[in-house]
Design a protein around this motif. Structure first.
Motif, PDB file in Angstrom:
ATOM      1  N   GLY A 151      48.912 -50.534  29.490  1.00  0.00           N
ATOM      2  CA  GLY A 151      50.300 -50.327  29.866  1.00  0.00           C
ATOM      3  C   GLY A 151      50.497 -49.716  31.247  1.00  0.00           C
ATOM      4  O   GLY A 151      51.602 -49.298  31.578  1.00  0.00           O
ATOM      5  N   VAL A 152      49.425 -49.672  32.051  1.00  0.00           N
ATOM      6  CA  VAL A 152      49.576 -49.251  33.450  1.00  0.00           C
ATOM      7  C   VAL A 152      49.377 -50.482  34.317  1.00  0.00           C
ATOM      8  O   VAL A 152      48.416 -51.236  34.117  1.00  0.00           O
ATOM      9  CB  VAL A 152      48.564 -48.145  33.811  1.00  0.00           C
ATOM     10  CG1 VAL A 152      48.584 -47.851  35.311  1.00  0.00           C
ATOM     11  CG2 VAL A 152      48.866 -46.862  33.018  1.00  0.00           C
ATOM     12  N   TYR A 153      50.263 -50.699  35.250  1.00  0.00           N
ATOM     13  CA  TYR A 153      50.243 -51.921  36.078  1.00  0.00           C
ATOM     14  C   TYR A 153      50.017 -51.556  37.542  1.00  0.00           C
ATOM     15  O   TYR A 153      50.463 -50.507  38.019  1.00  0.00           O
ATOM     16  CB  TYR A 153      51.556 -52.694  35.892  1.00  0.00           C
ATOM     17  CG  TYR A 153      51.771 -53.031  34.441  1.00  0.00           C
ATOM     18  CD1 TYR A 153      51.102 -54.118  33.859  1.00  0.00           C
ATOM     19  CD2 TYR A 153      52.566 -52.224  33.636  1.00  0.00           C
ATOM     20  CE1 TYR A 153      51.255 -54.397  32.508  1.00  0.00           C
ATOM     21  CE2 TYR A 153      52.721 -52.502  32.282  1.00  0.00           C
ATOM     22  CZ  TYR A 153      52.066 -53.587  31.725  1.00  0.00           C
ATOM     23  OH  TYR A 153      52.195 -53.854  30.393  1.00  0.00           O
ATOM     24  N   VAL A 154      49.350 -52.466  38.252  1.00  0.00           N
ATOM     25  CA  VAL A 154      49.000 -52.199  39.646  1.00  0.00           C
ATOM     26  C   VAL A 154      50.251 -52.017  40.503  1.00  0.00           C
ATOM     27  O   VAL A 154      50.235 -51.296  41.507  1.00  0.00           O
ATOM     28  CB  VAL A 154      48.092 -53.314  40.199  1.00  0.00           C
ATOM     29  CG1 VAL A 154      48.832 -54.643  40.339  1.00  0.00           C
ATOM     30  CG2 VAL A 154      47.493 -52.907  41.550  1.00  0.00           C
ATOM     31  N   ASN A 155      51.359 -52.638  40.121  1.00  0.00           N
ATOM     32  CA  ASN A 155      52.606 -52.538  40.893  1.00  0.00           C
ATOM     33  C   ASN A 155      53.197 -51.147  40.887  1.00  0.00           C
ATOM     34  O   ASN A 155      54.064 -50.858  41.705  1.00  0.00           O
ATOM     35  CB  ASN A 155      53.722 -53.443  40.330  1.00  0.00           C
ATOM     36  CG  ASN A 155      53.236 -54.710  39.695  1.00  0.00           C
ATOM     37  OD1 ASN A 155      52.187 -54.718  39.058  1.00  0.00           O
ATOM     38  ND2 ASN A 155      54.011 -55.767  39.848  1.00  0.00           N
ATOM     39  N   GLN A 156      52.789 -50.328  39.926  1.00  0.00           N
ATOM     40  CA  GLN A 156      53.496 -49.074  39.716  1.00  0.00           C
ATOM     41  C   GLN A 156      52.672 -47.868  40.159  1.00  0.00           C
ATOM     42  O   GLN A 156      51.468 -47.792  39.888  1.00  0.00           O
ATOM     43  CB  GLN A 156      53.848 -48.933  38.228  1.00  0.00           C
ATOM     44  CG  GLN A 156      54.759 -50.056  37.744  1.00  0.00           C
ATOM     45  CD  GLN A 156      54.995 -50.023  36.249  1.00  0.00           C
ATOM     46  OE1 GLN A 156      54.098 -49.661  35.485  1.00  0.00           O
ATOM     47  NE2 GLN A 156      56.204 -50.402  35.847  1.00  0.00           N
ATOM     48  N   THR A 157      53.333 -46.953  40.848  1.00  0.00           N
ATOM     49  CA  THR A 157      52.716 -45.663  41.115  1.00  0.00           C
ATOM     50  C   THR A 157      53.631 -44.585  40.571  1.00  0.00           C
ATOM     51  O   THR A 157      54.852 -44.741  40.547  1.00  0.00           O
ATOM     52  CB  THR A 157      52.506 -45.421  42.620  1.00  0.00           C
ATOM     53  OG1 THR A 157      53.758 -45.396  43.292  1.00  0.00           O
ATOM     54  CG2 THR A 157      51.613 -46.487  43.236  1.00  0.00           C
ATOM     55  N   SER A 203      43.101 -49.827  41.958  1.00  0.00           N
ATOM     56  CA  SER A 203      43.162 -49.680  40.509  1.00  0.00           C
ATOM     57  C   SER A 203      42.029 -50.505  39.913  1.00  0.00           C
ATOM     58  O   SER A 203      41.776 -51.631  40.354  1.00  0.00           O
ATOM     59  CB  SER A 203      44.500 -50.182  39.958  1.00  0.00           C
ATOM     60  OG  SER A 203      45.573 -49.423  40.470  1.00  0.00           O
ATOM     61  N   LEU A 204      41.376 -49.957  38.908  1.00  0.00           N
ATOM     62  CA  LEU A 204      40.237 -50.644  38.292  1.00  0.00           C
ATOM     63  C   LEU A 204      40.540 -50.966  36.838  1.00  0.00           C
ATOM     64  O   LEU A 204      41.022 -50.109  36.088  1.00  0.00           O
ATOM     65  CB  LEU A 204      38.982 -49.757  38.345  1.00  0.00           C
ATOM     66  CG  LEU A 204      38.234 -49.724  39.676  1.00  0.00           C
ATOM     67  CD1 LEU A 204      37.271 -48.548  39.717  1.00  0.00           C
ATOM     68  CD2 LEU A 204      37.470 -51.038  39.896  1.00  0.00           C
ATOM     69  N   ASN A 205      40.265 -52.213  36.457  1.00  0.00           N
ATOM     70  CA  ASN A 205      40.227 -52.606  35.046  1.00  0.00           C
ATOM     71  C   ASN A 205      41.495 -52.244  34.274  1.00  0.00           C
ATOM     72  O   ASN A 205      41.423 -51.664  33.192  1.00  0.00           O
ATOM     73  CB  ASN A 205      38.997 -51.985  34.363  1.00  0.00           C
ATOM     74  CG  ASN A 205      37.716 -52.478  35.004  1.00  0.00           C
ATOM     75  OD1 ASN A 205      37.592 -53.659  35.340  1.00  0.00           O
ATOM     76  ND2 ASN A 205      36.762 -51.575  35.181  1.00  0.00           N
ATOM     77  N   LEU A 206      42.649 -52.580  34.856  1.00  0.00           N
ATOM     78  CA  LEU A 206      43.909 -52.338  34.149  1.00  0.00           C
ATOM     79  C   LEU A 206      44.090 -53.414  33.083  1.00  0.00           C
ATOM     80  O   LEU A 206      44.212 -54.604  33.392  1.00  0.00           O
ATOM     81  CB  LEU A 206      45.083 -52.363  35.127  1.00  0.00           C
ATOM     82  CG  LEU A 206      45.071 -51.301  36.221  1.00  0.00           C
ATOM     83  CD1 LEU A 206      46.333 -51.402  37.078  1.00  0.00           C
ATOM     84  CD2 LEU A 206      44.929 -49.891  35.644  1.00  0.00           C
TER      85      LEU A 206
END
Lengths: 561, 561
Positions: A517-523, A511-514
């Protein structure tokens, strides 16, 4: 022949799900906010959960010789929020009893069409969906997730992953047509003409070994992939998280029976303390497929020993974050603070090692030194978690004593110098709950060895020589330790090119530049793959063709036309 | 960006191949008769083969410390038709040298798009196709196949299987789009919008362990499935059948280099006598995929020991034929006589155990007793093979001493009473060739144990109590011994229903009532699956999604739009 009513009812959502797999745009038939389920849904779910307590589930299972639970000494669950659940589950007299029942049940399920099986699976998911607030309570009180997360991740998002698996299974089973005509020209002679039928056949009993933290979200992909491809599924829940999968099994059995199948196509196999049932079941010759989420040690054991089965594992990893530069410093800090705090870092996708150049980070607020970035991140976490009530709604409770031990050792400085000490949080309504804010430990890559997996609310701010060295460390960590996620912040095209290349080569999604409201933990199901199967953290992904296509085989019958 | 010329050249055939996978009607871009390749093609192929003799191939391979061949004592091949081939191949100084060259070569190939890789693979197949008569000589003089079969099975039909694998690989790699936009509504707030890229990544070095009897037909599916999904392929040929795969590797290296890739993406690893190279290579950590065709013993060894790799095996089985009833007795006899004779039964798909009710078989010529059926089948074989020249064109030569030993023991009555003794056939032009007509041994299921695999020209006519008992024996044989094919003759709906059910349950594909120009030994690419992966004879099939989808993994890169 008229279609079964379940096919009529669910064909449209199935077709829509298959289309979503190809577009990978956002899609879900399952609303992710409780209010969509009715004004009284939350209270109804809580009441339903209370009604389960002290009761007994799945009393109709065959081959039972006693009960698991209700007390903890009989394997009954204790909520991370304090209360004993006091629920009893059936204990099987032996694996033989369970496996014999499944083998007796499997023929009719195997012979059903892929479309009918898919429709039955969608019906199971729809009924589970209707009880999402009840499942939320069950997930909350077995995993320690806060209610909001237990609802979303344990409810509609898990259902999304289940439906995704059903859709992949349906697509894979219908890729080769059920019938074909084959006409081969023979010059001046009559052509050769053959009629061909292609019949899918399941592999055999599929074993789901559930995990403590995400029993439904991590359990549904394998469960529904195997079920939709015709395999009976034996569900061996984690001893601390039986209820969510017991409810799932109960719904599945109810729908199967209503659709004319033996309910024993799906069975629950809870265990008494110390029974070690997963090991026993995993090497049974009847078991041909295993889905597992949990520790690396047991995942490796399964891969090594369950030779008679296809083994799909999601194990542990170390997730890295590269902080090279950003044009939204505040957004980055807020996003990271949330990702570090969510469910106290008790996610296989939680970031752990934050790699920050020693000379500092270029931002829209000027260059920030390593120390400033760490301090500002501490500030963002403190701001997010300053109020106990709000903090508890994000952190939830510590899932088990092992995690608590790690965070306490971090708090004593055993992992390194603390930039942020963990703090005990009081959870409203549940004074017995153990809840902790995350610890942030400061390391220097020039001096300290990079930590391995430290599951729970412990993260590391690691000073690195440069973004370049950070990328190298990230890549090496993925290759050696495995990773479920990677995250990078950079405004620089060259750095971005390098980190993308490193992640693709090492086998982790990036994931780039979050900053929102989108988090790296979530897919997100139907769009993001969960895991890659290309690094030691997992040998499969939710849910690509490879996760499903080998759960069944195709037999052909051909004859002259 | 303009497309590479290879993409322009091959996009249409690739699209057509993908469409053929879905329709499963007859299709091939490769003509199956030599005359389609020009008036002088057969003579040109023979001349090209003669020119290879005494020469050296693949002199450009890296890491070479000497030669395999040309003499038999150095591992050079001797034709089953008599002559030494006298061809030398490069011998690697060590597996390290080969694997290091492949690892250096793999990055560029891995980074090419699936479409470009598919186009390169199609170009390789097209160039091989143009040399089909030369490949026919190479296959004939390493396997002992007669020229006509070596041309078809070793040439266009093998190319079909290769192209099929390329098409499945292309379809699987493009099932998830390269780019997607994901827009998630947020009620009254701005939606969350993410841009996503999906990048396929190969697993690593793929090892092809070739077989003696069908080096190209059984080799191309794994080779092209791995190559098209971006994996470098190390080709370890059978010591008796090096040439067909050496020519294949040479063409692949030529095309790869012309397309701008390192030729070391494909390397040949022939071995000196006694070197045992397959075992050494199979457990190397760099080797992540293995494709194998051959003995059950070594296939089981690979599955047990090559734990670091995905292992696709086609091993041995016992193929049964049920003769319950027929409305075309002469057609049945002719069809069976051909299937028993083709390539002296040296096919993994050849029928072996003919199960015939003791009380006889209802036919369009009245009820035929067990003895009459056996006698009439003997008559049909004798009629087919009465003339040595015609017989040799069907039988070819015995591939190796092990097969010869079995047929000689059968001829001495060691396997049971002979209904048909094997006969030595003189092959025109090749007086040294060892060629044998099939032996037919008579057994009774009430008295004799059913034979295990007896690879080569030995078949068994087994008296059974009834069609029902025949079906039970067929099913048990599939489950216990494995089978690549099954065939049944019946005019009775109940018997057909039972045998279809038994074959689907046991996990073997079934041909019914073959009385014309389609034979149970043969499967057609793009339509018939070869093997099922559902019984002990093979753990995979040419070529379904499961054969290809796990040869690569998908990495995702996502960022806010």
């Amino acid at each position: 022949m008229a279609h079964h009513p379940l096919i009529e009812r669910h064909q449209a959502v199935l077709d829509r799900a298959v289309a979503a797999l190809a577009s990978r745009d956002y899609w879900s038939p399952f609303p992710e906010f409780p209010k969509a389920y009715g004004e009284t849904a939350v209270a109804d779910g809580a009441a339903a959960f209370e009604a389960l307590k002290g009761g007994e589930l799945l009393t109709d299972q065959p081959g039972t010789d006693g009960r698991v639970g209700p007390g903890p000494e009989q394997g009954g669950e204790v909520s991370p929020y304090g209360p004993e659940l006091g629920i009893a589950y059936p204990h099987a007299s032996s694996p033989d009893a369970l496996l014999a029942a499944m083998e007796a049940a499997q023929a009719d399920w195997a012979k059903a069409t892929p479309l009918f099986r898919a429709a039955v699976c969608v019906e199971i998911l729809m009924r589970i969906n209707a009880r999402s607030t009840e499942f939320a309570q069950a997930v909350m009180h077995t995993t320690g997730q806060a209610f909001g997360m237990a609802f979303q991740a344990g409810g509609p998002h898990a259902q999304d992953r289940g439906l995704e698996a059903v859709a992949v299974a349906y697509a894979e089973q219908t890729r080769i047509p059920a019938r074909a005509e084959w006409t081969k020209p023979q010059g001046k002679r009559e052509p050769l003409v053959m009629e061909k039928e292609f019949v899918t056949r399941p592999r055999g009993v599929s074993l789901l070994i559930g995990c403590n933290t995400f029993p439904t979200w991590n359990g549904f992909p394998g469960l529904f992939a195997s079920l939709a491809t015709g395999n009976p599924v034996l569900v061996k829940p984690h001893p601390r998280a039986v209820l969510p999968l017991a409810l799932t099994v109960a719904v599945a059995r109810e729908v199967l029976a209503e659709a004319g199948f033996s309910p024993d196509v799906v069975l629950l196999a809870p265990e008494l303390p110390g029974e070690g049932l997963a090991k026993t079941l995993a090497v049974r010759p009847e078991v041909r497929i295993i889905d597992y989420t949990g520790s690396t040690a047991f995942g490796d054991w399964l891969e090594e020993n369950a030779r008679q089965a296809l083994v799909y594992t999601e194990k542990a990893g170390v997730n890295s974050v590269l902080i090279a530069s950003t044009d939204n410093y505040q957004g980055m800090l807020s996003n990271l603070a949330f990702s570090l705090s969510l469910y106290s870092g008790q996610m296989c996708t939680s970031p752990q090692n934050l790699l920050i150049p020693r000379e500092g980070v270029a931002t829209d607020q000027g260059v920030k030194s390593f120390t400033e970035v760490v301090d500002d991140l501490v500030g963002a976490v403190n701001s997010l978690l300053g109020d106990d009530s709000r903090a508890a709604a994000l952190l939830g409770a510590i899932v088990n004593p092992g995690v608590l031990d790690r965070v306490e050792r971090a708090g004593k400085g055993e992992y390194g110098e603390l930039a942020l000490a963990p703090r005990a949080v009081t959870v409203p309504e549940f004074p017995e709950a153990v809840s902790r804010t995350p610890a942030l430990v400061v390391l220097d890559a020039a001096r300290d060895e990079l930590p391995g997996e430290c599951f729970g609310p412990v993260a590391f701010a690691v000073a690195v020589e440069s973004a370049h060295e950070g990328i190298e460390l990230m890549e090496r960590t993925v290759r050696e330790r495995g990773a479920m996620t990677a995250l990078a912040y950079t405004t620089d095209a060259d750095t971005e090119w390098r980190v993308v290349g490193a992640c693709v080569d090492a086998g982790v999604s990036l994931s780039l530049n979050l900053t929102g409201g989108v988090y790296v933990n979530q897919t997100a199901a139907f769009s993001d793959l969960h895991g890659t199967g290309a690094n030691p953290a997992a040998n499969a992904a939710y849910a690509d063709s490879a996760f499903v296509a080998n759960r069944f085989r195709v037999m052909e019958v051909r004859r002259p036309a």
